[in-house]
Motif scaffolding. Structure first.
Motif, mmCIF file in Angstrom:
data_model
loop_
_atom_site.group_PDB
_atom_site.id
_atom_site.type_symbol
_atom_site.label_atom_id
_atom_site.label_comp_id
_atom_site.label_asym_id
_atom_site.label_seq_id
_atom_site.Cartn_x
_atom_site.Cartn_y
_atom_site.Cartn_z
ATOM 1 N N ASP A 12 18.622 29.104 47.335
ATOM 2 C CA ASP A 12 17.949 30.334 47.780
ATOM 3 C C ASP A 12 18.965 31.476 47.883
ATOM 4 O O ASP A 12 18.681 32.610 47.485
ATOM 5 N N TYR A 13 20.125 31.169 48.441
ATOM 6 C CA TYR A 13 21.176 32.189 48.586
ATOM 7 C C TYR A 13 21.610 32.696 47.212
ATOM 8 O O TYR A 13 21.742 33.910 47.004
ATOM 9 N N LYS A 14 21.807 31.765 46.275
ATOM 10 C CA LYS A 14 22.231 32.138 44.923
ATOM 11 C C LYS A 14 21.209 33.074 44.279
ATOM 12 O O LYS A 14 21.575 34.084 43.658
ATOM 13 N N ASN A 15 19.923 32.757 44.430
ATOM 14 C CA ASN A 15 18.881 33.595 43.819
ATOM 15 C C ASN A 15 18.842 34.983 44.447
ATOM 16 O O ASN A 15 18.658 35.986 43.744
ATOM 17 N N LEU A 60 39.550 30.769 47.083
ATOM 18 C CA LEU A 60 38.840 29.761 46.305
ATOM 19 C C LEU A 60 38.680 30.199 44.855
ATOM 20 O O LEU A 60 38.743 29.372 43.941
ATOM 21 N N PHE A 61 38.495 31.491 44.613
ATOM 22 C CA PHE A 61 38.270 31.966 43.254
ATOM 23 C C PHE A 61 39.585 32.322 42.547
ATOM 24 O O PHE A 61 39.807 31.927 41.407
ATOM 25 N N PRO A 85 33.009 32.398 33.291
ATOM 26 C CA PRO A 85 31.814 31.696 33.803
ATOM 27 C C PRO A 85 30.991 32.546 34.763
ATOM 28 O O PRO A 85 29.754 32.483 34.754
ATOM 29 N N LEU A 86 31.653 33.374 35.576
ATOM 30 C CA LEU A 86 30.931 34.270 36.472
ATOM 31 C C LEU A 86 30.140 35.302 35.677
ATOM 32 O O LEU A 86 28.983 35.607 36.002
ATOM 33 N N LYS A 100 31.728 28.949 44.028
ATOM 34 C CA LYS A 100 32.730 29.994 44.216
ATOM 35 C C LYS A 100 32.379 31.257 43.442
ATOM 36 O O LYS A 100 32.707 32.371 43.852
ATOM 37 N N ASN A 101 31.690 31.103 42.281
ATOM 38 C CA ASN A 101 31.288 32.275 41.495
ATOM 39 C C ASN A 101 30.192 33.060 42.220
ATOM 40 O O ASN A 101 30.200 34.298 42.234
#
Length: 320
Positions: A12-15, A60-61, A85-86, A100-101
């Motif tokens: 949900d957070y990613k979306n 992390l990134f 990739p990001l 991380k992305n």
């Protein structure tokens, strides 16, 4: 009892992060991301709104192997392939990507961190519990409430009957002559014209406010040679990079076009950057160069003042 509440997930957070980027990416100049451009924008965000809470996301990134003591150096040193990739995730080429992305994209667009987002969702989920408890209390106290309602209704009906009887008696009494005269006077005409004028003024002011809010509100800015110029994010200017508006930069960040006027009073108030061996530029605030964003501005020192400014002045002016 809790059917309306669903635990928020990282998906949900990613979306939400991705939808926010697609909506606001153009406002910050990231509608067409490239590896080098993302690296430079990361340096810009790091210089302007980095906080201690962002450290874990950036490590992390940019420095997962913990090779650097300085995050700025880690951002500058990252291989451009590691950013691709990001970018594929941002462009919709892939729906899945590493956590991380997603977290770095949230940081770049100034979206709340995953921990803060999850806490807010959990707080919102408590509302159904409180509502359910209130409903249960009402159901269990229904008998008492009905009794009180009947008592109040009976009292209200008795009072209304008394009021109606008293009003009927008052209406039967004749009015005094002075009151009769006032009653027979014609009513003054309503100020229709004034109401129309007031309505017109309010409508005009509202329309002007909406126009300026939609067309004149500068949400972005660009570098105009010696200062940042506010501009609408929808405006396109040839050979100019438009970035998100930073009011502090607009108000305080200027390029000093007459460095020969600088004196010891400028120490602590002026920053510089070395463009070539003998070419320096001076600015009224710190941060990064407005065009070459990988160049960081440094505070003016006695050495730079004496070596690059004062010794270049004519000898007769130094003697005065």
């Amino acid at each position: 009892m809790f059917e309306g509440y669903r635990k928020a997930t990282f998906t949900d957070y990613k979306n939400e992060v991705l939808n926010t980027y697609r909506r606001d990416g153009i406002k910050i100049g990231l509608e067409d991301p490239r590896p080098k451009k993302l690296r430079e924008y990361s340096l810009y965000v790091y210089a302007n709104r980095f906080s201690k809470e962002d450290e874990q996301t950036l490590k992390l990134f940019f420095d997962q192997d913990n090779k650097y003591n300085d995050l700025e150096k880690a951002i500058k040193s990252i291989e451009l392939d590691k950013i691709k990739p990001l970018i594929r995730f941002m462009n919709g080429a892939t729906k899945e990507t590493e956590d991380k992305n997603v977290k770095l994209l949230a940081w770049l667009i100034n979206f709340e961190s995953y921990d803060a987002w999850r806490k807010n969702k959990q707080d919102m989920g408590k509302a159904p519990v409180e509502s359910e408890l209130i409903r249960q209390e009402v159901e269990h106290s229904g008998t008492f409430a009905e009794i009180e309602k009947d008592k109040n209704t009976s009292s209200a009906e008795d009072k209304n009957k008394d009021d109606e009887q008293e009003l009927a008696e008052v209406e039967k009494r004749p009015l005094p002559i002075s009151q009769l005269e006032e009653t027979n006077k014609p009513s003054p005409p309503k100020p229709a014209y004034k109401q129309w004028v007031l309505y017109t003024v309010i409508t005009s002011v509202t329309a002007i406010g909406i126009y300026f809010a939609l067309h004149r509100n500068p949400g972005c800015m660009f570098w105009s040679g010696d200062h940042y110029q506010p501009v609408s994010c929808k405006e396109k200017i040839q050979d100019v990079t438009i970035i998100a508006l930073d009011e502090s930069k607009v108000d305080r960040f200027r390029k000093i076009t007459r460095p020969d006027t600088l004196t010891e009073r400028a120490l602590g108030k002026v920053w510089y950057v070395k463009m070539t061996i003998d070419s320096l530029e001076f600015y009224t605030a710190g941060g990064f160069h407005p065009i070459y964003t990988s160049k960081k501005l440094k505070p003016l020192t006695d050495y730079i003042l004496e070596r690059h400014i004062q010794y270049k002045q004519p000898a007769d002016s130094l003697g005065k």
